[in-house]
Motif scaffolding. Structure first.
Motif, short mmCIF file in Angstrom:
data_model
loop_
_atom_site.label_atom_id
_atom_site.label_comp_id
_atom_site.label_asym_id
_atom_site.label_seq_id
_atom_site.Cartn_x
_atom_site.Cartn_y
_atom_site.Cartn_z
N ARG A 211 35.03 36.73 47.54
CA ARG A 211 35.45 36.49 45.99
C ARG A 211 36.37 37.55 45.68
N GLY A 212 37.41 37.16 44.68
CA GLY A 212 38.04 37.65 43.97
C GLY A 212 38.65 37.16 42.67
N GLY A 213 39.44 38.32 41.74
CA GLY A 213 39.93 37.82 40.44
C GLY A 213 40.65 38.96 40.02
N GLN A 214 40.85 38.86 38.84
CA GLN A 214 41.56 39.78 38.13
C GLN A 214 40.48 41.26 38.02
N ALA A 215 40.86 42.42 37.95
CA ALA A 215 40.04 43.48 38.02
C ALA A 215 39.32 43.22 36.65
N GLY A 216 37.94 43.46 36.71
CA GLY A 216 37.11 43.27 35.52
C GLY A 216 36.44 42.03 35.78
N ASN B 274 44.27 33.51 39.81
CA ASN B 274 42.99 34.11 39.08
C ASN B 274 42.84 33.52 37.79
N PRO B 275 41.77 33.16 37.22
CA PRO B 275 41.72 33.21 35.63
C PRO B 275 41.68 34.61 35.03
N ALA B 276 41.95 34.52 33.85
CA ALA B 276 42.18 35.60 32.92
C ALA B 276 40.83 36.22 32.65
N VAL B 277 40.83 37.50 32.63
CA VAL B 277 39.94 38.29 31.99
C VAL B 277 40.07 39.18 30.91
N ARG B 278 39.03 39.52 30.09
CA ARG B 278 39.43 40.15 28.98
C ARG B 278 40.03 41.65 29.05
N HIS B 279 39.80 42.38 30.29
CA HIS B 279 40.61 43.43 30.56
C HIS B 279 40.70 43.41 32.08
N ALA B 280 41.83 44.21 32.49
CA ALA B 280 42.15 43.93 33.89
C ALA B 280 43.20 45.02 34.19
N GLU B 281 42.51 46.00 34.86
CA GLU B 281 43.42 47.22 35.68
C GLU B 281 43.24 47.08 37.21
N PRO B 282 43.77 46.68 38.07
CA PRO B 282 43.64 46.65 39.54
C PRO B 282 43.47 48.04 39.91
N ASP B 283 42.46 48.04 41.22
CA ASP B 283 42.28 49.18 41.95
C ASP B 283 43.56 49.17 42.93
N THR B 284 44.40 49.91 42.45
CA THR B 284 45.88 49.57 43.44
C THR B 284 45.66 50.19 44.83
N GLY B 285 44.91 51.27 44.85
CA GLY B 285 44.92 52.06 46.23
C GLY B 285 45.87 52.94 46.50
N ASN B 286 47.24 52.77 45.56
CA ASN B 286 48.37 53.61 45.86
C ASN B 286 48.17 54.98 45.47
N THR B 287 48.92 55.88 46.01
CA THR B 287 48.70 57.25 45.66
C THR B 287 49.52 57.53 44.35
#
Length: 318
Positions: free
Chosen positions: A200-205, A304-317
């Motif tokens: 399952r996936g979606g926008q962060a949050g 992805n449908p929108a969510v009210r707040h979205a900040e992805p866990d990028t995993g980038n340094t």
């Protein structure tokens, strides 16, 4: 399975409620009792797989295993080999005890960077010091929707044992991992059909913390087969697995889930289905991953449908 369809009663009930039985009957044509030739090289090049298993007390768990490409393979399409020797197994993960205690196993091979995935369910036919093998009962591809693209730039050697914490309530770091996630793996089962692993996936949050023992997840439009929701409707036991790509940890939760239909959705979080499912946690394990990994976040799924707040866990340094 029932006598008139390829679906068990839970799956069929979900399809009827969604008005998608005709679509499901068409889409089930992709189901096979072996891995098709074109999918075998795909499996062999993977560095990760998601597995669904059941422990001796009946709790369902979702796990992710990692290894160098080639550690997963099928020569004839009728069995999957999992080449993880005993010395490289993370015994803080319930998976390895579950494989010895319960024969049913679900597997999901997913390549986040290309949004390709392939699903295999079957029974464990071998577990020894060298690895394990799964006799395939059913295999089929899944669509690329809702997968956030990430590229695994580097995977290190395993370092064991790992640190692990256990609990029953969702607070602090555990709640934060769940509510900032954009990628979720789900284990479910059915007494007749066995264990199943899905994504399952979606926008962060997109995963909502309802209270300190409950998560709420929107259910989007999919392939109309309703394998996961059908299992939840028929059984209710479930396991979740969430990777923390930034900090190199994995959160595993086991509990029960219920499907919610015709819910208010003023923000369009379900993509129009008005369908959610709620997960009640009974136990969780938060542990370090045995491999040091470097992930590069590429982009979110355009579906992805929108969510009210979205900040992805990028995993980038940073």
């Amino acid at each position: 399975m029932n006598e008139t369809t390829a679906f068990h009663d839970g799956e069929r009930r979900m399809q009827v409620l969604a008005g998608e039985t005709a679509i499901a009957d068409r889409n089930i044509a992709v189901l096979s009792d072996s891995v098709i030739g074109g999918a075998r090289p795909f499996i062999a090049k993977q560095s990760m797989a998601v597995l669904a298993s059941t422990d001796a007390r009946g709790a369902v768990w979702a796990s992710v295993v990692f290894g160098k490409p080639g550690f997963l393979h099928t020569d004839d399409g009728h069995a999957i080999a999992i080449d993880v020797p005993y010395k490289d197994r993370d015994l803080a993960d319930p998976l390895w005890d579950n494989m010895a205690a319960q024969a049913d196993l679900g597997m999901l091979f997913i390549e986040l960077s290309s949004r390709r995935r392939y699903r295999v369910n079957g029974t464990v036919q071998r577990l020894d010091a060298h690895g394990a093998s799964l006799a395939i009962r059913e295999a089929y591809p899944n669509c690329p929707k809702y997968i956030q693209r990430r590229y695994l730039r580097q995977i290190g050697e395993s370092k064991l044992p790992v640190q692990a914490a256990h609990g029953t309530v969702l607070r602090g770091a555990v709640a934060e991992i769940a509510t900032r996630a954009d990628t979720l793996f789900v284990a479910s089962r059915h007494d007749g059909a066995g264990a199943d692993a899905s994504h399952r996936g979606g926008q962060a949050g997109f995963i909502e913390l309802v209270d300190d023992t409950t998560l709420r997840i929107p259910d989007y439009h999919g392939n109309s087969l309703f394998n996961t929701l059908g299992n939840l409707a028929a059984d209710g036991r479930a396991g979740l697995c969430i990777l923390d790509f930034t900090h190199g940890q994995v959160l595993q939760l086991t509990g029960t889930a219920a499907v919610l239909w015709n819910q208010d959705d003023p923000h369009g979080e379900t993509g129009g289905t008005r369908r959610y499912w709620e997960f009640k946690v009974r136990h969780w394990i938060l542990r370090d991953l045995p491999h040091a990994m470097e992930w590069e976040y590429l982009d979110a799924s355009p579906f992805n449908p929108a969510v009210r707040h979205a900040e992805p866990d990028t995993g980038n340094t940073p």
